[in-house]
Design a protein around this motif. Structure first.
Motif, PDB file in Angstrom:
ATOM      1  N   LEU A  39       0.850  -1.176   0.000  1.00 31.48           N
ATOM      2  CA  LEU A  39       0.000   0.000   0.000  1.00 31.48           C
ATOM      3  C   LEU A  39       0.892   1.234   0.000  1.00 31.48           C
ATOM      4  O   LEU A  39       1.796   1.353   0.829  1.00 31.48           O
ATOM      5  CB  LEU A  39      -0.904   0.014   1.233  1.00 31.48           C
ATOM      6  N   ALA A  40       0.630   2.157  -0.941  1.00 33.68           N
ATOM      7  CA  ALA A  40       1.438   3.375  -1.064  1.00 33.68           C
ATOM      8  C   ALA A  40       0.525   4.591  -0.918  1.00 33.68           C
ATOM      9  O   ALA A  40      -0.015   5.087  -1.908  1.00 33.68           O
ATOM     10  CB  ALA A  40       2.162   3.399  -2.406  1.00 33.68           C
ATOM     11  N   PRO A  41       0.306   5.069   0.304  1.00 35.39           N
ATOM     12  CA  PRO A  41      -0.625   6.181   0.516  1.00 35.39           C
ATOM     13  C   PRO A  41       0.071   7.536   0.625  1.00 35.39           C
ATOM     14  O   PRO A  41       1.299   7.627   0.791  1.00 35.39           O
ATOM     15  CB  PRO A  41      -1.258   5.812   1.861  1.00 35.39           C
ATOM     16  N   THR A  42      -0.726   8.587   0.557  1.00 34.05           N
ATOM     17  CA  THR A  42      -0.257   9.898   0.965  1.00 34.05           C
ATOM     18  C   THR A  42      -0.010   9.859   2.476  1.00 34.05           C
ATOM     19  O   THR A  42      -0.534   9.010   3.185  1.00 34.05           O
ATOM     20  CB  THR A  42      -1.311  10.971   0.640  1.00 34.05           C
ATOM     21  N   HIS A  43       0.776  10.817   2.942  1.00 35.22           N
ATOM     22  CA  HIS A  43       1.125  10.838   4.374  1.00 35.22           C
ATOM     23  C   HIS A  43       0.852  12.236   4.911  1.00 35.22           C
ATOM     24  O   HIS A  43       1.649  13.155   4.742  1.00 35.22           O
ATOM     25  CB  HIS A  43       2.595  10.467   4.540  1.00 35.22           C
ATOM     26  N   VAL A  44      -0.291  12.404   5.570  1.00 35.01           N
ATOM     27  CA  VAL A  44      -0.711  13.731   6.013  1.00 35.01           C
ATOM     28  C   VAL A  44      -0.805  13.859   7.524  1.00 35.01           C
ATOM     29  O   VAL A  44      -0.898  14.966   8.051  1.00 35.01           O
ATOM     30  CB  VAL A  44      -2.080  14.102   5.389  1.00 35.01           C
ATOM     31  N   SER A  45      -0.795  12.726   8.246  1.00 34.65           N
ATOM     32  CA  SER A  45      -1.021  12.769   9.687  1.00 34.65           C
ATOM     33  C   SER A  45      -0.307  11.603  10.368  1.00 34.65           C
ATOM     34  O   SER A  45      -0.043  10.566   9.748  1.00 34.65           O
ATOM     35  CB  SER A  45      -2.519  12.705   9.989  1.00 34.65           C
ATOM     36  N   ALA A  46      -0.044  11.768  11.655  1.00 31.45           N
ATOM     37  CA  ALA A  46       0.608  10.711  12.416  1.00 31.45           C
ATOM     38  C   ALA A  46      -0.271   9.475  12.548  1.00 31.45           C
ATOM     39  O   ALA A  46       0.238   8.372  12.789  1.00 31.45           O
ATOM     40  CB  ALA A  46       0.992  11.228  13.804  1.00 31.45           C
ATOM     41  N   ILE A  47      -1.578   9.625  12.395  1.00 34.59           N
ATOM     42  CA  ILE A  47      -2.472   8.474  12.577  1.00 34.59           C
ATOM     43  C   ILE A  47      -2.919   7.874  11.242  1.00 34.59           C
ATOM     44  O   ILE A  47      -3.841   7.058  11.210  1.00 34.59           O
ATOM     45  CB  ILE A  47      -3.701   8.837  13.439  1.00 34.59           C
ATOM     46  N   ASP A  48      -2.253   8.240  10.156  1.00 33.25           N
ATOM     47  CA  ASP A  48      -2.555   7.613   8.862  1.00 33.25           C
ATOM     48  C   ASP A  48      -2.529   6.078   8.937  1.00 33.25           C
ATOM     49  O   ASP A  48      -3.460   5.423   8.445  1.00 33.25           O
ATOM     50  CB  ASP A  48      -1.553   8.067   7.791  1.00 33.25           C
ATOM     51  N   PRO A  49      -1.487   5.472   9.538  1.00 31.22           N
ATOM     52  CA  PRO A  49      -1.456   3.998   9.568  1.00 31.22           C
ATOM     53  C   PRO A  49      -2.641   3.395  10.301  1.00 31.22           C
ATOM     54  O   PRO A  49      -3.135   2.326   9.922  1.00 31.22           O
ATOM     55  CB  PRO A  49      -0.143   3.698  10.302  1.00 31.22           C
ATOM     56  N   VAL A  50      -3.105   4.068  11.347  1.00 32.92           N
ATOM     57  CA  VAL A  50      -4.245   3.561  12.115  1.00 32.92           C
ATOM     58  C   VAL A  50      -5.493   3.506  11.245  1.00 32.92           C
ATOM     59  O   VAL A  50      -6.211   2.503  11.218  1.00 32.92           O
ATOM     60  CB  VAL A  50      -4.488   4.434  13.357  1.00 32.92           C
ATOM     61  N   PHE A  51      -5.748   4.569  10.501  1.00 37.88           N
ATOM     62  CA  PHE A  51      -6.960   4.629   9.691  1.00 37.88           C
ATOM     63  C   PHE A  51      -6.888   3.678   8.510  1.00 37.88           C
ATOM     64  O   PHE A  51      -7.906   3.106   8.101  1.00 37.88           O
ATOM     65  CB  PHE A  51      -7.203   6.069   9.221  1.00 37.88           C
ATOM     66  N   THR A 110       0.497  -7.739   4.234  1.00 39.90           N
ATOM     67  CA  THR A 110       0.483  -6.491   3.490  1.00 39.90           C
ATOM     68  C   THR A 110       1.543  -5.550   4.040  1.00 39.90           C
ATOM     69  O   THR A 110       1.765  -5.473   5.251  1.00 39.90           O
ATOM     70  CB  THR A 110      -0.897  -5.818   3.613  1.00 39.90           C
ATOM     71  N   LEU A 111       2.187  -4.825   3.134  1.00 40.15           N
ATOM     72  CA  LEU A 111       3.219  -3.871   3.510  1.00 40.15           C
ATOM     73  C   LEU A 111       2.692  -2.455   3.297  1.00 40.15           C
ATOM     74  O   LEU A 111       2.193  -2.127   2.222  1.00 40.15           O
ATOM     75  CB  LEU A 111       4.472  -4.101   2.661  1.00 40.15           C
ATOM     76  N   LEU A 112       2.797  -1.618   4.327  1.00 47.55           N
ATOM     77  CA  LEU A 112       2.391  -0.215   4.232  1.00 47.55           C
ATOM     78  C   LEU A 112       3.641   0.652   4.277  1.00 47.55           C
ATOM     79  O   LEU A 112       4.396   0.625   5.252  1.00 47.55           O
ATOM     80  CB  LEU A 112       1.460   0.142   5.396  1.00 47.55           C
ATOM     81  N   ILE A 113       3.866   1.405   3.206  1.00 44.14           N
ATOM     82  CA  ILE A 113       5.036   2.276   3.139  1.00 44.14           C
ATOM     83  C   ILE A 113       4.601   3.642   2.618  1.00 44.14           C
ATOM     84  O   ILE A 113       3.756   3.732   1.713  1.00 44.14           O
ATOM     85  CB  ILE A 113       6.130   1.663   2.229  1.00 44.14           C
ATOM     86  N   PHE A 114       5.147   4.694   3.189  1.00 45.45           N
ATOM     87  CA  PHE A 114       4.782   6.049   2.783  1.00 45.45           C
ATOM     88  C   PHE A 114       5.842   6.575   1.818  1.00 45.45           C
ATOM     89  O   PHE A 114       6.936   6.971   2.245  1.00 45.45           O
ATOM     90  CB  PHE A 114       4.661   6.955   4.004  1.00 45.45           C
ATOM     91  N   PRO A 115       5.542   6.600   0.505  1.00 51.23           N
ATOM     92  CA  PRO A 115       6.580   6.909  -0.486  1.00 51.23           C
ATOM     93  C   PRO A 115       7.047   8.362  -0.483  1.00 51.23           C
ATOM     94  O   PRO A 115       8.087   8.667  -1.069  1.00 51.23           O
ATOM     95  CB  PRO A 115       5.912   6.546  -1.819  1.00 51.23           C
ATOM     96  N   GLU A 116       6.286   9.272   0.166  1.00 57.51           N
ATOM     97  CA  GLU A 116       6.751  10.662   0.253  1.00 57.51           C
ATOM     98  C   GLU A 116       7.884  10.803   1.272  1.00 57.51           C
ATOM     99  O   GLU A 116       8.636  11.773   1.228  1.00 57.51           O
ATOM    100  CB  GLU A 116       5.604  11.586   0.656  1.00 57.51           C
TER     101      GLU A 116
END
Length: 201
Positions: A39-51, A110-116
Motif C-alpha cells: 500500500l502506497a498512501p499519501t502521508h498527512v497525519s501521524a495516525i494515517d497507519p491507524v486509519f 500487506t506492507l504499508l510504506i509512505f513513499p513521500e
C-alpha cells in the motif's frame, strides 16, 4: 487474529469519538493476483497507519515508518508495534529488516510504506522517494495499491499529541502495473500520478 481484536474496539472507539470515515475502492484489494501487496498512501497525519489498518480490515499488515512516528505517544507506538511496525532509520540493519519484511508480505502480509518519506499536510502528494522503486524492482510479483487519504491532516498534524475528530476519506486505487524494467523516474511518476487521480476522483 491479534490485529482483529485490536481493530474491532478501536473502530468502535473512533466512531464514538466523532470520527467519520468514508472508504472507497476496497474492492480493488480483491483484484490483486498475489498473496501480498504494498500500500502506497499519501502521508498527512501521524495516525494515517491507524486509519488505513481500520479501513482495510483484513489480514496482517506491516507498517514501515520513521522512528518519529513511534515516539509521538505511547499508544501509537503500541499500535504500530502490534501491527508489525518497522522503525526505519536507514541503517544497513534496517535494510535487512526491510528485505525480510517484504518476503513476509509475499507470503500473505500487506506492507504499508509512505513513499513521500514524511508527513505533509497538502492536498496532493510530493514527489515519491526512490525506496518504493527499489522495492518494486526487487519484488516484481508483489502488487502495488495506491491510496489517497483526504482531510485527515486536520485531525493530528505535526506537533500535536491528541487527535481531533474529523470527517475523512480513504480511497484505494486499482493495482498499478509495473515491471523490473521500469526506469526509476517513470515508475515513481506513474505511482504518484495514480495517487493524484484518486485525489481528483
Amino acid at each position: 487474529m491479534m490485529l482483529y481484536y485490536i481493530l474491532l474496539p478501536f473502530a468502535w472507539l473512533l466512531w464514538h469519538l466523532g470520527f467519520r470515515i468514508r472508504v472507497e475502492g476496497r474492492e480493488n484489494l480483491k483484484k490483486v493476483q498475489t498473496k501480498g501487496y504494498i500500500l502506497a498512501p499519501t502521508h498527512v497525519s501521524a495516525i494515517d497507519p491507524v486509519f488505513i489498518a481500520v479501513t482495510r480490515w483484513g489480514g496482517r499488515m506491516v507498517i514501515f515508518a520513521k522512528k518519529e512516528l513511534f515516539e509521538i505517544n505511547a499508544f501509537l507506538s503500541w499500535f504500530f508495534r502490534c501491527c508489525g511496525g518497522v522503525c526505519v532509520r536507514g541503517t544497513k540493519e534496517e535494510v535487512a529488516v526491510i528485505d525480510r519484511t517484504v518476503e513476509a508480505c509475499k507470503n500473505g502480509r500487506t506492507l504499508l510504506i509512505f513513499p513521500e518519506g514524511t508527513r505533509r499536510p497538502q492536498p496532493l502528494p510530493s514527489p515519491f522517494k526512490s525506496g518504493l522503486w527499489r522495492l518494486m524492482r526487487e519484488f516484481p510479483d508483489v502488487e502495488l495499491i495506491p491510496v489517497y487519504i483526504e482531510n485527515l491532516h486536520r485531525s493530528m498534524p505535526k506537533g500535536t499529541l491528541i487527535p481531533i475528530p474529523t470527517i475523512c476519506s480513504v480511497r484505494f486505487g486499482a493495482p498499478l502495473p509495473h515491471s523490473p524494467d521500469d526506469s526509476k523516474e517513470n515508475f515513481l511518476n506513474r505511482a504518484r500520478n495514480a495517487v493524484i487521480q484518486l485525489a481528483e476522483s
